[in-house]
Design a protein around this motif. Structure first.
Motif, PDB file in Angstrom:
ATOM      1  N   THR A   9       0.841  -1.204   0.000  1.00  0.00           N
ATOM      2  CA  THR A   9       0.000   0.000   0.000  1.00  0.00           C
ATOM      3  C   THR A   9       0.876   1.254   0.000  1.00  0.00           C
ATOM      4  O   THR A   9       0.619   2.197  -0.748  1.00  0.00           O
ATOM      5  CB  THR A   9      -0.918   0.008   1.243  1.00  0.00           C
ATOM      6  N   LEU A  10       1.918   1.215   0.818  1.00  0.00           N
ATOM      7  CA  LEU A  10       2.808   2.372   0.894  1.00  0.00           C
ATOM      8  C   LEU A  10       3.512   2.631  -0.436  1.00  0.00           C
ATOM      9  O   LEU A  10       3.778   3.776  -0.802  1.00  0.00           O
ATOM     10  CB  LEU A  10       3.865   2.154   1.995  1.00  0.00           C
ATOM     11  N   ALA A  11       3.803   1.544  -1.150  1.00  0.00           N
ATOM     12  CA  ALA A  11       4.593   1.688  -2.380  1.00  0.00           C
ATOM     13  C   ALA A  11       3.738   2.025  -3.601  1.00  0.00           C
ATOM     14  O   ALA A  11       4.294   2.402  -4.641  1.00  0.00           O
ATOM     15  CB  ALA A  11       5.369   0.399  -2.631  1.00  0.00           C
ATOM     16  N   THR A  12       2.407   1.898  -3.491  1.00  0.00           N
ATOM     17  CA  THR A  12       1.564   2.087  -4.676  1.00  0.00           C
ATOM     18  C   THR A  12       1.776   3.435  -5.384  1.00  0.00           C
ATOM     19  O   THR A  12       1.919   3.462  -6.614  1.00  0.00           O
ATOM     20  CB  THR A  12       0.079   1.849  -4.327  1.00  0.00           C
ATOM     21  N   PRO A  13       1.840   4.554  -4.661  1.00  0.00           N
ATOM     22  CA  PRO A  13       2.122   5.821  -5.365  1.00  0.00           C
ATOM     23  C   PRO A  13       3.460   5.792  -6.108  1.00  0.00           C
ATOM     24  O   PRO A  13       3.574   6.292  -7.232  1.00  0.00           O
ATOM     25  CB  PRO A  13       2.171   6.854  -4.228  1.00  0.00           C
ATOM     26  N   PHE A  14       4.446   5.118  -5.516  1.00  0.00           N
ATOM     27  CA  PHE A  14       5.750   4.983  -6.170  1.00  0.00           C
ATOM     28  C   PHE A  14       5.623   4.149  -7.449  1.00  0.00           C
ATOM     29  O   PHE A  14       6.232   4.474  -8.476  1.00  0.00           O
ATOM     30  CB  PHE A  14       6.742   4.342  -5.183  1.00  0.00           C
ATOM     31  N   PHE A  15       4.796   3.095  -7.406  1.00  0.00           N
ATOM     32  CA  PHE A  15       4.568   2.274  -8.606  1.00  0.00           C
ATOM     33  C   PHE A  15       4.052   3.164  -9.745  1.00  0.00           C
ATOM     34  O   PHE A  15       4.539   3.106 -10.875  1.00  0.00           O
ATOM     35  CB  PHE A  15       3.504   1.189  -8.342  1.00  0.00           C
ATOM     36  N   ILE A  16       3.048   3.989  -9.421  1.00  0.00           N
ATOM     37  CA  ILE A  16       2.414   4.825 -10.452  1.00  0.00           C
ATOM     38  C   ILE A  16       3.424   5.822 -11.022  1.00  0.00           C
ATOM     39  O   ILE A  16       3.554   5.967 -12.245  1.00  0.00           O
ATOM     40  CB  ILE A  16       1.178   5.550  -9.865  1.00  0.00           C
ATOM     41  N   VAL A  17       4.169   6.467 -10.143  1.00  0.00           N
ATOM     42  CA  VAL A  17       5.156   7.458 -10.597  1.00  0.00           C
ATOM     43  C   VAL A  17       6.216   6.778 -11.468  1.00  0.00           C
ATOM     44  O   VAL A  17       6.611   7.299 -12.525  1.00  0.00           O
ATOM     45  CB  VAL A  17       5.812   8.163  -9.380  1.00  0.00           C
ATOM     46  N   ALA A  18       6.654   5.596 -11.051  1.00  0.00           N
ATOM     47  CA  ALA A  18       7.697   4.890 -11.797  1.00  0.00           C
ATOM     48  C   ALA A  18       7.200   4.494 -13.187  1.00  0.00           C
ATOM     49  O   ALA A  18       7.937   4.596 -14.178  1.00  0.00           O
ATOM     50  CB  ALA A  18       8.143   3.654 -11.020  1.00  0.00           C
ATOM     51  N   ILE A  19       5.929   4.053 -13.284  1.00  0.00           N
ATOM     52  CA  ILE A  19       5.369   3.679 -14.597  1.00  0.00           C
ATOM     53  C   ILE A  19       5.302   4.915 -15.501  1.00  0.00           C
ATOM     54  O   ILE A  19       5.708   4.873 -16.668  1.00  0.00           O
ATOM     55  CB  ILE A  19       3.969   3.028 -14.433  1.00  0.00           C
ATOM     56  N   VAL A  20       4.819   6.030 -14.937  1.00  0.00           N
ATOM     57  CA  VAL A  20       4.740   7.272 -15.727  1.00  0.00           C
ATOM     58  C   VAL A  20       6.134   7.656 -16.219  1.00  0.00           C
ATOM     59  O   VAL A  20       6.333   7.997 -17.391  1.00  0.00           O
ATOM     60  CB  VAL A  20       4.115   8.416 -14.877  1.00  0.00           C
TER      61      VAL A  20
ATOM     62  N   ILE B  16      -5.929   4.058 -12.882  1.00  0.00           N
ATOM     63  CA  ILE B  16      -5.691   3.146 -14.013  1.00  0.00           C
ATOM     64  C   ILE B  16      -6.169   3.793 -15.313  1.00  0.00           C
ATOM     65  O   ILE B  16      -5.466   3.794 -16.325  1.00  0.00           O
ATOM     66  CB  ILE B  16      -6.411   1.794 -13.775  1.00  0.00           C
ATOM     67  N   ALA B  17      -7.381   4.388 -15.250  1.00  0.00           N
ATOM     68  CA  ALA B  17      -7.932   5.025 -16.452  1.00  0.00           C
ATOM     69  C   ALA B  17      -6.984   6.117 -16.957  1.00  0.00           C
ATOM     70  O   ALA B  17      -6.705   6.220 -18.161  1.00  0.00           O
ATOM     71  CB  ALA B  17      -9.310   5.601 -16.144  1.00  0.00           C
ATOM     72  N   ILE B  18      -6.454   6.908 -16.023  1.00  0.00           N
ATOM     73  CA  ILE B  18      -5.544   7.997 -16.403  1.00  0.00           C
ATOM     74  C   ILE B  18      -4.246   7.430 -16.989  1.00  0.00           C
ATOM     75  O   ILE B  18      -3.767   7.882 -18.033  1.00  0.00           O
ATOM     76  CB  ILE B  18      -5.250   8.907 -15.184  1.00  0.00           C
ATOM     77  N   LEU B  19      -3.709   6.402 -16.336  1.00  0.00           N
ATOM     78  CA  LEU B  19      -2.458   5.797 -16.815  1.00  0.00           C
ATOM     79  C   LEU B  19      -2.603   5.186 -18.203  1.00  0.00           C
ATOM     80  O   LEU B  19      -1.729   5.336 -19.054  1.00  0.00           O
ATOM     81  CB  LEU B  19      -1.996   4.710 -15.844  1.00  0.00           C
ATOM     82  N   VAL B  20      -3.742   4.498 -18.418  1.00  0.00           N
ATOM     83  CA  VAL B  20      -3.958   3.872 -19.722  1.00  0.00           C
ATOM     84  C   VAL B  20      -4.116   4.955 -20.794  1.00  0.00           C
ATOM     85  O   VAL B  20      -3.556   4.853 -21.888  1.00  0.00           O
ATOM     86  CB  VAL B  20      -5.193   2.934 -19.687  1.00  0.00           C
ATOM     87  N   GLY B  21      -4.839   6.021 -20.447  1.00  0.00           N
ATOM     88  CA  GLY B  21      -4.985   7.144 -21.364  1.00  0.00           C
ATOM     89  C   GLY B  21      -3.618   7.737 -21.698  1.00  0.00           C
ATOM     90  O   GLY B  21      -3.318   8.033 -22.858  1.00  0.00           O
TER      91      GLY B  21
END
Ligand SMILES: [Zn+2]
Ligand SMILES: [Zn+2]
Lengths: 315, 132
Positions: A9-20, B16-21
């Motif tokens: 849970t703590l790492a989820t924001p980091f996952f999103i930033v890393a993917i972006v 997820i929707a934003i990332l996929v977009g």
């Protein structure tokens, strides 16, 4: 039920930033990463569905872990440094065997195959997690840790740390790390091999955090520059349907069981290696590897016709 | 399931929707070029290294191909920026109907239960009188 401190849970924001970041770097041509929108959608939805499915089975898993801990052999204190060192190695060893079982026996492969069902390999692939792991019962493999005396919260935290560690290795952006790291740890290079469908790479590198288990138990395969990884499964999925990714192998097992003619066949379809069939008409990874070895030997025997790289191949 | 978890799940779905977009916008993936015979044979050689496929039939949109190898039909079709491959008995593929202009092959395979390949003229390329 989750531990108060949940690394995932703590790492989820980091996952999103890393993917972006990986997408941006790929867009700018600064990193090697193949993202396909629909494929990414399936990976992320599998990740979300996995957390929902996890919550549904968490109560039973936690109760079983608590029960095992109540019958523990030793009292292991969560505050001792040695206990964390011990659980680090023991949890990682458990992960290795869980992961190996998940590839070598169809019943557990059915719940793990979704993680391998993408033809891409990027940070989003890491989140393509199982929906049916709770039902497949692989969590039972962690009960011995509670039975030994590790507190359930400690086991949950260590499992979370392992999952978070395994996020960053799902990338083509990092080629190789310094040799001492590649020797001991599971790295992007080692895990690319694990996700590859090339016969040479099938069913290799089961490691969680430490690659030493693969070296120890004979399942290690290094990535070769002359054989790029082709990602996915032996028979890749025919569309981007998230339900298909989650359930296709279970449906396949069900269809096979409806046709069985003996208990032996039923056992084979359920607990044999993926690709097992009574008449050998399907292919297991051992069969695929054997045919590949035979091809390589044939090529090596006819060096004049084969390309020089393949002919010098040792098998 | 608590309200907090429901909220967290909804927030994740929005992320997820934003990332996929964002992924779609970045357009990193490139569809492979339309298949011709040589391109199809290259993909088929990767997918079926033990087979010796005859000259493939190429779907009208260049997004798939079928080649005969002995009693088997080797099929490939484009999915996203890659290909998916399956083999089936040649007789079954040759007898498969054309539905809405597409040769529609049903497979006994929950991973890919149906393969649909665009025909140029709405007739099966392997049907009566067609060259196979
Ligand atoms: Zn795996
Ligand atoms: Zn992985």
């Amino acid at each position: 039920m989750k531990a108060a401190f949940d690394p995932v849970t703590l790492a989820t924001p980091f996952f999103i930033v890393a993917i972006v970041l990986e997408i941006v770097l790929a867009r700018l041509g600064r990193a090697r990463a193949a993202y396909e929108a629909k494929d990414t959608a399936v990976s992320l939805l599998m990740g979300l569905g996995s957390t929902v499915a996890g919550v549904l089975t968490a109560g039973a898993v936690f109760a079983a872990t608590l029960w095992a801990h109540q019958h523990r052999l030793f009292d292991i204190p969560m505050t001792a440094a040695w206990a964390w060192v011990a659980i680090f190695f023991l949890e990682d060893l458990t992960y290795y065997w869980f992961h190996r079982l998940s590839h070598e026996r169809r019943f557990w492969w059915a719940s793990h195959v979704n993680h391998h069902s993408s033809q891409h390999y990027n940070l989003s692939t890491a989140l393509r997690q199982t929906w049916t792991g709770g039902v497949a019962g692989t969590w039972l493999l962690w009960l011995p840790l509670a039975f030994l005396g590790f507190p359930p919260a400690m086991i949950a935290i260590e499992k979370g740390i392992s999952l978070v560690y395994q996020f960053w290795i799902h990338t083509e952006t990092i080629r190789r790390l310094p040799a001492p790291i590649e020797a001991v740890f599971n790295t992007p290079s080692h895990h690319r091999v694990h996700h590859a469908r090339n016969p040479r790479y099938l069913d290799k590198n089961y490691a969680g955090i430490l690659i030493i288990w693969d070296r120890l138990f004979g399942t290690f395969e290094p990535e070769r520059d002359d054989e790029p990884c082709r990602y996915g499964i032996v028979k890749n999925l025919g569309d981007f349907n998230v339900l298909r990714a989650a359930f296709h192998e279970w449906i396949g097992i069900g269809a096979d069981l409806l046709r069985v003619r003996s208990p032996r066949e039923a056992l084979g379809y359920l607990f044999g290696p993926p690709g097992w069939s009574p008449d050998g008409s399907r292919q297991t990874s051992a069969m695929i590897k054997a045919r590949w070895r035979a091809r390589m030997q044939e090529k090596a025997a006819k060096p004049a016709e084969a390309d020089p790289a393949a002919a010098s191949e040792t098998v | 399931m608590s309200w907090a978890f429901l909220l967290q799940t909804l927030a994740s779905a929005a992320a997820i929707a934003i990332l996929v977009g964002f992924t779609a916008w970045a357009r990193i993936s490139r569809a492979p070029p339309k298949l011709d015979a040589a391109g199809a044979l290259r993909v088929l050689a990767d997918e079926f290294p033990d087979a010796s496929p005859a000259t493939p039939w190429i779907a009208a949109d260049g997004a798939g191909a079928v080649a005969r190898s002995g009693d088997e039909a080797l099929m490939i079709f484009r999915l996203g920026d890659g290909f998916v491959a399956r083999a089936a008995p040649w007789a079954r593929v040759a007898a498969s109907p054309v539905v809405a202009g597409r040769l529609t092959v049903r497979l006994d395979d929950p991973g890919a239960p149906r393969i649909r390949l665009l025909t140029g003229d709405g007739a099966s390329p392997f049907g009566e009188g067609a060259a196979s």
